[in-house]
Each structure stands twice: as structure tokens, then as C-alpha cells.
Design an enzyme around this catalytic site. Sequence first.
Site, PDB file in Angstrom:
ATOM      1  N   GLU A   1       0.568  -1.431  -0.165  1.00  0.00           N
ATOM      2  CA  GLU A   1      -0.144   0.367   0.165  1.00  0.00           C
ATOM      3  C   GLU A   1       0.941   1.306  -0.036  1.00  0.00           C
ATOM      4  O   GLU A   1       1.705   1.615   0.860  1.00  0.00           O
ATOM      5  CB  GLU A   1      -0.418   0.092   1.481  1.00  0.00           C
ATOM      6  N   ASP A   2       0.433   2.128  -0.707  1.00  0.00           N
ATOM      7  CA  ASP A   2       0.915   3.884  -0.847  1.00  0.00           C
ATOM      8  C   ASP A   2       0.437   3.826   1.012  1.00  0.00           C
ATOM      9  O   ASP A   2       2.008   4.617   1.303  1.00  0.00           O
ATOM     10  CB  ASP A   2       0.418   4.825  -1.311  1.00  0.00           C
TER      11      ASP A   2
ATOM     12  N   ARG B   1       2.409  12.042  -9.033  1.00  0.00           N
ATOM     13  CA  ARG B   1       3.247  10.674  -8.381  1.00  0.00           C
ATOM     14  C   ARG B   1       4.344  10.475  -8.901  1.00  0.00           C
ATOM     15  O   ARG B   1       5.143   9.582  -8.470  1.00  0.00           O
ATOM     16  CB  ARG B   1       2.284  10.356  -9.579  1.00  0.00           C
TER      17      ARG B   1
ATOM     18  N   PHE C   1      -1.399  16.203   4.450  1.00  0.00           N
ATOM     19  CA  PHE C   1      -1.944  15.723   3.479  1.00  0.00           C
ATOM     20  C   PHE C   1      -0.198  15.914   2.109  1.00  0.00           C
ATOM     21  O   PHE C   1       0.008  16.458   2.055  1.00  0.00           O
ATOM     22  CB  PHE C   1      -3.248  16.138   2.245  1.00  0.00           C
TER      23      PHE C   1
ATOM     24  N   ASP D   1      -4.213   5.816   6.013  1.00  0.00           N
ATOM     25  CA  ASP D   1      -4.494   6.853   6.448  1.00  0.00           C
ATOM     26  C   ASP D   1      -5.798   6.513   7.814  1.00  0.00           C
ATOM     27  O   ASP D   1      -5.378   6.360   9.224  1.00  0.00           O
ATOM     28  CB  ASP D   1      -5.312   7.531   5.600  1.00  0.00           C
TER      29      ASP D   1
HETATM   30  P1  5GP Z   1      -7.550   5.604   4.105  1.00  0.00           P
HETATM   31  O1  5GP Z   1      -8.654   4.086   3.678  1.00  0.00           O
HETATM   32  O2  5GP Z   1      -6.262   4.893   4.845  1.00  0.00           O
HETATM   33  O3  5GP Z   1      -8.110   6.455   4.979  1.00  0.00           O
HETATM   34  O4  5GP Z   1      -7.043   5.240   2.715  1.00  0.00           O
HETATM   35  C1  5GP Z   1      -6.116   5.608   1.781  1.00  0.00           C
HETATM   36  C2  5GP Z   1      -6.033   6.210   0.602  1.00  0.00           C
HETATM   37  O5  5GP Z   1      -6.601   7.592   1.212  1.00  0.00           O
HETATM   38  C3  5GP Z   1      -4.358   5.806   0.396  1.00  0.00           C
HETATM   39  O6  5GP Z   1      -4.572   4.620  -0.199  1.00  0.00           O
HETATM   40  C4  5GP Z   1      -4.728   7.078  -0.570  1.00  0.00           C
HETATM   41  O7  5GP Z   1      -4.935   6.816  -1.518  1.00  0.00           O
HETATM   42  C5  5GP Z   1      -4.913   8.348   0.102  1.00  0.00           C
HETATM   43  N1  5GP Z   1      -4.721   9.178   0.727  1.00  0.00           N
HETATM   44  C6  5GP Z   1      -5.224   9.240   2.062  1.00  0.00           C
HETATM   45  N2  5GP Z   1      -3.776   9.838   2.924  1.00  0.00           N
HETATM   46  C7  5GP Z   1      -3.813  10.845   1.707  1.00  0.00           C
HETATM   47  C8  5GP Z   1      -2.384  11.611   1.653  1.00  0.00           C
HETATM   48  O8  5GP Z   1      -1.671  12.509   2.371  1.00  0.00           O
HETATM   49  N3  5GP Z   1      -1.888  11.549   0.970  1.00  0.00           N
HETATM   50  C9  5GP Z   1      -2.740  11.570  -0.741  1.00  0.00           C
HETATM   51  N4  5GP Z   1      -2.312  11.534  -1.783  1.00  0.00           N
HETATM   52  N5  5GP Z   1      -3.461  10.595  -0.895  1.00  0.00           N
HETATM   53  C10 5GP Z   1      -3.892   9.950   0.583  1.00  0.00           C
END
Ligand code: 5GP
Length: 170
Positions: free
Chosen positions: A95-96, A161, A148, A99
Amino acid sequence: MKLKRYISSTAIQNRVAQIGSKINKDFKNKNLVVICVLNGAFMFCSDLIKHISLELEIDFIKLSSYKNSKKSSGKISILQELNCDISRKDILIVEDIVDTGLTIKFLRNLLKKKNPDSIKVATLLHKTDVSNIDFKIDYTGFEIENKFVVGYGLDYAQKYRNLKGIYLMS
Ligand code: 5GP
């Protein structure tokens, strides 16, 4: 939009190499299938697997989360399913960023239903103050604040990206 450098390319590359060598030890004699979560993890995943010297398969899944700004809950949908059979395999989700944790929870549950032998998770970034998960993330690149970020695969409106480092947006 202003970008401020947050994590350098050198720091990322060093950490990715460390995670790769840990994975080499942990997945020795396993049936490793790497699952890259598109789009954000493509760069992390491609760098990471270069440090993995084990035999592996790689597949891609594309997820989309539609976050309702009024609620913290989000609905996640599958935009592109896996192509390979993961039953009896040892899965490494790449995963990237974690959050809220909703995406990784959704994905783990989805993959569990496909009867793999094991599932581990690697994430480049983890917003530990925000995430709400009841399992451990096996490999974390960097724990970060609730800000962010873009770069190294992560976008804002599909841009940034390609940056080699991670940047804060303001
Ligand atoms: P989660 O489901 O854990 O809340 O969010 C996961 C997804 O939200 C990540 O895979 C990403 O696509 C997006 N995301 C969450 N925080 C960030 C951030 O700080 N920057 C970016 N570019 N995407 C984020």
C-alpha cells in the site's frame, strides 16, 4: 499549490531496501504473491520488489474510496480485480499510505475470503494518529503526522505521482 519536502528520496530508498531485506527473511520458503494496490503504491512496489530476491508473483488491484466529507466512514469499491489465484499463497499487500485504515481493512477482508495461507501488509506511510485498525501493519516505511502528502506515487488530482520524494502540500 506549494510543495515542501517532507521525506527525501535518499531516505525513502534506504528504508525500502531495509524493508526488502526483512521481507527476504520473513518469506523464505513461502509462496509469495505481492499485491500492489493501484494507483498510489506503484512506485513503492516497483522499488520494493527489486530488493526481494525470492521467487514471487505480482498482481495488481485497483480500489477507489469515495469519502463523504460529512462522515468519517467511506465506501470502497473495486475498480480492477486480481487476476491470479491466491489460495494457499502467502500474500504481501503493498500500500502507499494507511490513513483511516478503511482501505486496508476492506482489502484484507476481501483477500481473506480467497483462502490464502497468510497475509502481511507493507505500507510506505502510516498516519498512526488517524488510523483505526485492529491488526498490525507488518512493514511500515515511515509513520507520519496527519498531513496531506504527495509524491513517490501519491497524487493530488492525479498529479505529483512522479516526484522522487514525499512532499507536504499547502
Ligand atoms: P484510508 O482508507 O486508510 O483512509 O486511505 C487510504 C487511501 O487514501 C490511500 O490509499 C490514498 O489513496 C488516500 N490518502 C490518504 N491520505 C493521503 C495523503 O496524505 N495523500 C494522498 N495523496 N493520498 C492519501
